[in-house]
Design a protein around this motif. Structure first.
Motif, PDB file in Angstrom:
ATOM      1  N   TYR B  36       0.851  -1.185   0.000  1.00  0.00           N
ATOM      2  CA  TYR B  36       0.000   0.000   0.000  1.00  0.00           C
ATOM      3  C   TYR B  36       0.892   1.241   0.000  1.00  0.00           C
ATOM      4  O   TYR B  36       2.009   1.211   0.525  1.00  0.00           O
ATOM      5  CB  TYR B  36      -0.867   0.052   1.261  1.00  0.00           C
ATOM      6  CG  TYR B  36      -2.022  -0.922   1.321  1.00  0.00           C
ATOM      7  CD1 TYR B  36      -1.846  -2.202   1.843  1.00  0.00           C
ATOM      8  CD2 TYR B  36      -3.289  -0.557   0.884  1.00  0.00           C
ATOM      9  CE1 TYR B  36      -2.916  -3.089   1.941  1.00  0.00           C
ATOM     10  CE2 TYR B  36      -4.365  -1.443   0.973  1.00  0.00           C
ATOM     11  CZ  TYR B  36      -4.166  -2.691   1.501  1.00  0.00           C
ATOM     12  OH  TYR B  36      -5.228  -3.566   1.597  1.00  0.00           O
ATOM     13  N   GLN B  38       0.800   5.510   1.009  1.00  0.00           N
ATOM     14  CA  GLN B  38       0.073   6.550   1.737  1.00  0.00           C
ATOM     15  C   GLN B  38       0.749   7.896   1.532  1.00  0.00           C
ATOM     16  O   GLN B  38       1.902   8.082   1.953  1.00  0.00           O
ATOM     17  CB  GLN B  38       0.006   6.225   3.228  1.00  0.00           C
ATOM     18  CG  GLN B  38      -0.811   7.205   4.039  1.00  0.00           C
ATOM     19  CD  GLN B  38      -0.835   6.861   5.519  1.00  0.00           C
ATOM     20  OE1 GLN B  38       0.141   6.360   6.067  1.00  0.00           O
ATOM     21  NE2 GLN B  38      -1.960   7.141   6.180  1.00  0.00           N
ATOM     22  N   GLY B  41      -1.119  12.678   5.162  1.00  0.00           N
ATOM     23  CA  GLY B  41      -2.466  13.051   5.559  1.00  0.00           C
ATOM     24  C   GLY B  41      -3.576  12.348   4.823  1.00  0.00           C
ATOM     25  O   GLY B  41      -4.743  12.750   4.937  1.00  0.00           O
ATOM     26  N   GLN B  42      -3.245  11.294   4.088  1.00  0.00           N
ATOM     27  CA  GLN B  42      -4.241  10.582   3.285  1.00  0.00           C
ATOM     28  C   GLN B  42      -4.393   9.143   3.762  1.00  0.00           C
ATOM     29  O   GLN B  42      -3.624   8.651   4.591  1.00  0.00           O
ATOM     30  CB  GLN B  42      -3.826  10.585   1.815  1.00  0.00           C
ATOM     31  CG  GLN B  42      -3.648  11.957   1.222  1.00  0.00           C
ATOM     32  CD  GLN B  42      -4.920  12.767   1.211  1.00  0.00           C
ATOM     33  OE1 GLN B  42      -5.991  12.247   0.898  1.00  0.00           O
ATOM     34  NE2 GLN B  42      -4.838  14.039   1.582  1.00  0.00           N
ATOM     35  N   GLY B  43      -5.384   8.463   3.196  1.00  0.00           N
ATOM     36  CA  GLY B  43      -5.549   7.046   3.475  1.00  0.00           C
ATOM     37  C   GLY B  43      -4.566   6.209   2.680  1.00  0.00           C
ATOM     38  O   GLY B  43      -3.715   6.732   1.962  1.00  0.00           O
ATOM     39  N   LEU B  44      -4.678   4.897   2.825  1.00  0.00           N
ATOM     40  CA  LEU B  44      -3.796   3.973   2.117  1.00  0.00           C
ATOM     41  C   LEU B  44      -4.434   3.570   0.788  1.00  0.00           C
ATOM     42  O   LEU B  44      -5.631   3.295   0.709  1.00  0.00           O
ATOM     43  CB  LEU B  44      -3.555   2.715   2.954  1.00  0.00           C
ATOM     44  CG  LEU B  44      -2.439   2.776   3.975  1.00  0.00           C
ATOM     45  CD1 LEU B  44      -2.772   3.722   5.099  1.00  0.00           C
ATOM     46  CD2 LEU B  44      -2.156   1.377   4.525  1.00  0.00           C
ATOM     47  N   LEU B  46      -4.114   0.789  -2.358  1.00  0.00           N
ATOM     48  CA  LEU B  46      -3.545  -0.498  -2.715  1.00  0.00           C
ATOM     49  C   LEU B  46      -2.741  -0.371  -4.011  1.00  0.00           C
ATOM     50  O   LEU B  46      -3.263   0.065  -5.029  1.00  0.00           O
ATOM     51  CB  LEU B  46      -4.659  -1.527  -2.890  1.00  0.00           C
ATOM     52  CG  LEU B  46      -4.234  -2.941  -3.267  1.00  0.00           C
ATOM     53  CD1 LEU B  46      -3.463  -3.594  -2.123  1.00  0.00           C
ATOM     54  CD2 LEU B  46      -5.447  -3.784  -3.638  1.00  0.00           C
ATOM     55  N   GLU B  88       4.693   7.300   1.937  1.00  0.00           N
ATOM     56  CA  GLU B  88       5.066   6.189   2.809  1.00  0.00           C
ATOM     57  C   GLU B  88       4.473   4.907   2.231  1.00  0.00           C
ATOM     58  O   GLU B  88       3.318   4.896   1.788  1.00  0.00           O
ATOM     59  CB  GLU B  88       4.581   6.417   4.241  1.00  0.00           C
ATOM     60  CG  GLU B  88       5.148   5.406   5.229  1.00  0.00           C
ATOM     61  CD  GLU B  88       5.202   5.927   6.649  1.00  0.00           C
ATOM     62  OE1 GLU B  88       4.463   6.867   6.981  1.00  0.00           O
ATOM     63  OE2 GLU B  88       5.992   5.368   7.442  1.00  0.00           O
ATOM     64  N   PHE B  90       3.706   0.775   2.690  1.00  0.00           N
ATOM     65  CA  PHE B  90       3.476  -0.274   3.678  1.00  0.00           C
ATOM     66  C   PHE B  90       3.345  -1.627   2.987  1.00  0.00           C
ATOM     67  O   PHE B  90       2.560  -1.781   2.052  1.00  0.00           O
ATOM     68  CB  PHE B  90       2.196  -0.004   4.471  1.00  0.00           C
ATOM     69  CG  PHE B  90       2.278   1.188   5.369  1.00  0.00           C
ATOM     70  CD1 PHE B  90       1.872   2.433   4.936  1.00  0.00           C
ATOM     71  CD2 PHE B  90       2.781   1.054   6.659  1.00  0.00           C
ATOM     72  CE1 PHE B  90       1.950   3.537   5.765  1.00  0.00           C
ATOM     73  CE2 PHE B  90       2.866   2.159   7.494  1.00  0.00           C
ATOM     74  CZ  PHE B  90       2.450   3.396   7.046  1.00  0.00           C
ATOM     75  N   PHE B 100       0.495  -5.324   9.184  1.00  0.00           N
ATOM     76  CA  PHE B 100       1.226  -4.310   8.444  1.00  0.00           C
ATOM     77  C   PHE B 100       2.654  -4.186   8.951  1.00  0.00           C
ATOM     78  O   PHE B 100       2.926  -4.302  10.155  1.00  0.00           O
ATOM     79  CB  PHE B 100       0.555  -2.946   8.584  1.00  0.00           C
ATOM     80  CG  PHE B 100      -0.722  -2.816   7.800  1.00  0.00           C
ATOM     81  CD1 PHE B 100      -1.942  -3.139   8.369  1.00  0.00           C
ATOM     82  CD2 PHE B 100      -0.700  -2.358   6.491  1.00  0.00           C
ATOM     83  CE1 PHE B 100      -3.120  -3.023   7.652  1.00  0.00           C
ATOM     84  CE2 PHE B 100      -1.871  -2.232   5.762  1.00  0.00           C
ATOM     85  CZ  PHE B 100      -3.080  -2.569   6.347  1.00  0.00           C
ATOM     86  N   GLY B 101       3.579  -3.919   8.023  1.00  0.00           N
ATOM     87  CA  GLY B 101       4.890  -3.459   8.432  1.00  0.00           C
ATOM     88  C   GLY B 101       4.797  -2.028   8.924  1.00  0.00           C
ATOM     89  O   GLY B 101       3.739  -1.390   8.822  1.00  0.00           O
ATOM     90  N   LYS B 102       5.885  -1.520   9.445  1.00  0.00           N
ATOM     91  CA  LYS B 102       5.860  -0.175  10.025  1.00  0.00           C
ATOM     92  C   LYS B 102       6.105   0.923   8.989  1.00  0.00           C
ATOM     93  O   LYS B 102       6.083   2.103   9.340  1.00  0.00           O
ATOM     94  CB  LYS B 102       6.861  -0.082  11.163  1.00  0.00           C
ATOM     95  CG  LYS B 102       6.477  -1.007  12.319  1.00  0.00           C
ATOM     96  CD  LYS B 102       7.157  -0.665  13.615  1.00  0.00           C
ATOM     97  CE  LYS B 102       6.561  -1.524  14.732  1.00  0.00           C
ATOM     98  NZ  LYS B 102       7.204  -1.310  16.029  1.00  0.00           N
TER      99      LYS B 102
END
Lengths: 113, 110
Positions: B36, B38, B41-44, B46, B88, B90, B100-102
């Motif tokens: 994913y 990101q 300030g947004q969602g993830l 796919l 970012e 994930f 999820f990974g960090k």
């Protein structure tokens, strides 16, 4: 357009107040989820629901509550019992159960003053 | 226990350069894996997923990932990054729930 909406995008509350975050989806997905995201911690599951009128605790459910009265809606209440509520909250949904691909909303940033 | 590790917290690449983001997993059977993205300030969103079959998976925005069972890896690649790829990323594993990974934050140099 189909998708997941979360409102509001930014939310401010005073310490000790309960606050409810909205999540709505028009994808006709059965399952919905709430995650909390903190810097450097990735995503942590708060609650999930695989069917209307049923939901399960995730990894960090303490201080939170949910309801699933309608398929499209899965609101999250952050209660005054949540010790550190300031975070970014993400709602997601998947077509079937928890073992299915999840799609995410845009998130709500909650700041407790 | 099942887990996902993204070894790099931050990665910086120049615009136009190639990119590889690492993801290692721990899982007893054939995993279902996701990447994913990101934006701040947004969602993830796919990017791609691997459930079975061809180990090289194509995704959106020119990304691909390769599943390597022998290395327990699912690295994400892109031949030439654009400034808009700064975000970012994930990696995630599906067990009885998604793990999820960090995350790896990608920075792009002009």
């Amino acid at each position: 357009d189909g998708g997941i909406t979360q409102s509001p995008k930014y939310l401010f509350r005073k310490e000790g107040q309960n606050v409810t975050l909205s999540c709505e989806q028009n994808l006709n997905h059965d399952a919905m989820y709430w995650y909390r995201q903190d810097p450097g911690q990735g995503l942590r599951l708060i609650y999930y629901s695989q069917i209307v009128n049923d939901f399960q605790k995730g990894d960090i459910a303490e201080g939170y509550s949910v309801s699933r009265e309608k398929k499209e809606s899965f609101p999250l209440t952050v209660t005054s019992a949540q010790k550190n509520p300031t975070a970014f909250y993400l709602c997601a949904s998947s077509p079937s159960g928890i073992t299915d691909t999840q799609y995410f909303g845009p998130g709500t940033r909650l700041t407790v003053l | 226990a099942q887990s996902v590790t993204q070894p790099d917290i931050h990665i910086t690449v120049s615009e136009g350069a190639s990119l590889e983001l690492r993801c290692n997993y721990s899982y007893g059977a054939t995993p279902y894996l996701f990447w994913y993205v990101q934006s701040p300030g947004q969602g993830l969103q796919l990017l791609l997923k691997y459930f079975s079959g061809d180990t090289l998976v194509q995704g959106i925005k020119g990304f691909e990932a390769e599943f390597k069972r022998s290395q327990s890896s699912f690295n994400l690649r892109k031949p030439s990054v654009h400034w808009s790829d700064a975000a970012e990323y994930f990696c995630a594993l599906l067990d009885d729930k998604i793990i999820f990974g960090k995350g790896t934050r990608l920075h792009i140099l002009p």
